[in-house]
Design a protein around this motif. Structure first.
Motif, PDB file in Angstrom:
ATOM      1  N   ALA A 414       0.834  -1.205   0.000  1.00 55.62           N
ATOM      2  CA  ALA A 414       0.000   0.000   0.000  1.00 55.62           C
ATOM      3  C   ALA A 414       0.869   1.256   0.000  1.00 55.62           C
ATOM      4  O   ALA A 414       0.552   2.242  -0.673  1.00 55.62           O
ATOM      5  N   ALA A 415       1.974   1.220   0.749  1.00 55.53           N
ATOM      6  CA  ALA A 415       2.863   2.387   0.790  1.00 55.53           C
ATOM      7  C   ALA A 415       3.491   2.642  -0.579  1.00 55.53           C
ATOM      8  O   ALA A 415       3.613   3.792  -1.022  1.00 55.53           O
ATOM      9  N   THR A 416       3.891   1.587  -1.249  1.00 54.99           N
ATOM     10  CA  THR A 416       4.483   1.729  -2.585  1.00 54.99           C
ATOM     11  C   THR A 416       3.481   2.337  -3.566  1.00 54.99           C
ATOM     12  O   THR A 416       3.811   3.266  -4.319  1.00 54.99           O
ATOM     13  N   ILE A 417       2.241   1.830  -3.553  1.00 61.02           N
ATOM     14  CA  ILE A 417       1.221   2.375  -4.448  1.00 61.02           C
ATOM     15  C   ILE A 417       0.952   3.833  -4.098  1.00 61.02           C
ATOM     16  O   ILE A 417       0.801   4.686  -4.978  1.00 61.02           O
ATOM     17  N   GLY A 418       0.901   4.128  -2.806  1.00 55.68           N
ATOM     18  CA  GLY A 418       0.646   5.500  -2.372  1.00 55.68           C
ATOM     19  C   GLY A 418       1.705   6.471  -2.843  1.00 55.68           C
ATOM     20  O   GLY A 418       1.396   7.582  -3.283  1.00 55.68           O
ATOM     21  N   HIS A 419       2.966   6.065  -2.751  1.00 58.31           N
ATOM     22  CA  HIS A 419       4.051   6.927  -3.231  1.00 58.31           C
ATOM     23  C   HIS A 419       3.937   7.159  -4.739  1.00 58.31           C
ATOM     24  O   HIS A 419       4.227   8.256  -5.232  1.00 58.31           O
TER      25      HIS A 419
END
Length: 538
Positions: A414-419
């Motif tokens: 989720a953090a990767t997609i958010g970035h």
């Protein structure tokens, strides 16, 4: 300790995001294109999330499964614990026929079908959403409207459109509770911002409903009670979500909205016969003219009064503190995760609210309901078990989706997609409600959409300099507008009024309203991200 990585695939954020999004794409394609049952799609999506976490993001399998188990437990308790007990209360009222008494009571409030639509679909529907959610308000309200003489198609459309404003705080605040849990944001902060967005929808929806029921004439003749109801509902929802409790937001809004509506003299006037003849084109239920004893009417309203009283008492500071003492906080077994900066994530610790959770409070109200309605203990238990059996696929869906969400959040997907999404910059504020709308349109649940996209919205907000609370809230507020077009809700509405196979017809009628209100919400969130409307935020 497992340390999350933002760029585990080829050292590229873009490639890593493409891999990280595979579980979400899998679920959305299986639901939207393949038309697979939601519980199966959720389980397959969970399997994909586990594989991506292990093979691409390097999360050890034991920690991956531990994260999935934590998500599944959160889905069962407190989320489904609320839904099961709320629907159990409803089943007992149906069994004792007190629900029929309640329906006849609503019919006697006004003979104007436009007012009946507001009382049943908007106010009572909001109360049902507050207590249970998950499609129950649409099914129950559509059936009640048909019994009052509404055409089945019109009854289904009205019930679907009405099921918008209360959704974010439905099932005792379950969507915002889930949003706070998966994002790590304080519940009060998230609920406060949502409570400054969805009430704006409540101002409009009653006017839309009377327009749907009786066109321009309906708006011209009943705009005063409709607007009064909307203003009262919006004010109560705002006040409760910001200053009292997210769990009470819809209950208070539904009751105060209904009270304000009934208090308007115009709402109690007999409807002109041409109006009734034009609107009530269906077969009216034969038992509507049956007189019910006053004590039985009081008993029919008692289950909802019990819930309101119990939840209100639970919000008294001294009582709230006492109930919170039963909470259990512990380190989750086999889970030791740190964010890319090396700081332990909140998911390593799990809080189990045994008594203070909404489901336990509804259970107490259910026990009181059984006593008041004269339901034998053996029958009450049988009805509770029947509720669990009825919800078995919903239980599997919710637990698998939340397990998927926890795996994606803990592994760093989720953090990767958010970035990666943060590249949208200022336009992210406009687009964030669309993501929630899309999630609910596909999954049929604001809770599921918040679980899937909540952490992603927060990460994107942090990277683009926007308020995490604003974008997290926008996910839920935009999501409520996808409820009316979700295949799940369309199917429930059609089945309730005997229109099986006509989901496409209903979709064509409600889609313009869904898109139009979504545009309004996007503009509101965009304005709140700038000095134009930033004064609205806490």
């Amino acid at each position: 300790m497992f340390v999350q990585q933002l760029e585990p695939v080829g050292g590229s954020l873009g490639l890593s995001a493409l891999v990280a999004i595979l579980p979400l794409v899998t679920v959305l394609v299986l639901l939207g294109a393949v038309r697979m049952k939601a519980h199966r799609a959720g389980l397959i999506g969970l399997a994909v999330a586990v594989l991506v976490a292990w093979l691409a993001f390097g999360m050890p399998l034991d920690q991956t499964f531990a994260g999935a188990a934590q998500g599944a437990l959160f889905g069962l308790f407190p989320i489904l614990w609320i839904v099961v007990n709320a629907l159990w209360v409803y089943r007992m009222t149906v069994r004792t026929r007190h629900f029929d008494i309640l329906r006849r009571s609503f019919g006697r409030l006004s003979d104007d079908p436009r007012i009946q639509a507001l009382v049943v679909a908007f106010c009572f529907g909001a109360l049902l959403e507050a207590l249970a959610g998950f499609g129950a308000p649409v099914a129950i309200c559509a059936v009640m409207l048909v019994a009052l003489g509404f055409d089945p198609v019109k009854a289904a459309v009205v019930a679907l459109v009405a099921n918008t404003a209360p959704v974010a705080f439905g099932a005792m605040g379950t969507p915002v509770v889930t949003l706070a849990q998966v994002t790590g944001l304080p519940l009060d902060s998230v609920a406060s911002v949502v409570g400054r967005q969805t009430p704006l929808l409540a101002l409009v929806v009653p006017l839309v409903l009377v327009g749907l029921v009786d066109g321009r004439r309906g708006l011209r003749e009943t705009w005063v009670p409709a607007l009064t109801c909307g203003v009262a509902f919006a004010g109560a929802q705002f006040a409760a979500s910001n200053y009292v409790s997210a769990q009470l937001a819809d209950i208070g809004a539904a009751l105060i909205g209904a009270g304000a509506l009934v208090a308007v003299p115009h709402a109690r006037r007999p409807a002109a016969e041409p109006v009734r003849a034009a609107v009530l084109t269906g077969a009216r239920s034969e038992d509507l003219d049956e007189e019910d004893p006053r004590p039985e009417i009081v008993r029919a309203y008692t289950p909802y009064a019990l819930i309101v009283v119990i939840f209100s008492v639970a919000q008294i500071p001294a009582v709230k503190e006492m109930l919170a003492r039963a909470n259990r906080v512990f380190d989750w077994p086999f889970l030791d995760v740190a964010d890319p900066g090396g700081k332990p994530v909140g998911g390593n610790v799990f809080t189990l609210p045994l008594v203070s959770t909404g489901g336990t409070l509804v259970l107490l109200a259910g026990i009181g309901t059984a006593v008041v309605l004269g339901v034998h203990a053996r029958v009450a238990v049988r009805e509770w078990l029947g509720t669990v059996h009825e919800l078995r696929f919903a239980i599997l869906t919710v637990t698998s989706v939340l397990a998927l969400a926890y795996v994606m959040n803990l592994s760093g997907q989720a953090a990767t997609i958010g970035h990666a999404v943060a590249a949208a910059g200022a336009g992210l504020a406009f687009l964030s409600p669309v993501l929630g709308w899309f999630g609910v349109a596909v999954s049929g649940s604001d809770t599921s959409a918040n679980a899937l996209f909540g952490a992603l919205q927060v990460t994107a907000a942090q990277q683009s300099g926007l308020s995490p609370e604003l974008l997290a809230a926008a996910n839920s507020s935009g999501g409520v507008l996808g409820k009316m077009i979700s295949p799940q809700n369309l199917t429930i509405a059609c089945a309730a009024v005997g229109l099986a196979g006509k989901e496409g017809d209903l979709l064509r009628k409600v889609l313009p309203w869904s898109l139009g209100l979504l545009l309004v919400m996007c503009l509101i969130v965009l304005g709140q991200s700038t000095p134009v409307l930033s004064w609205m935020l806490p």
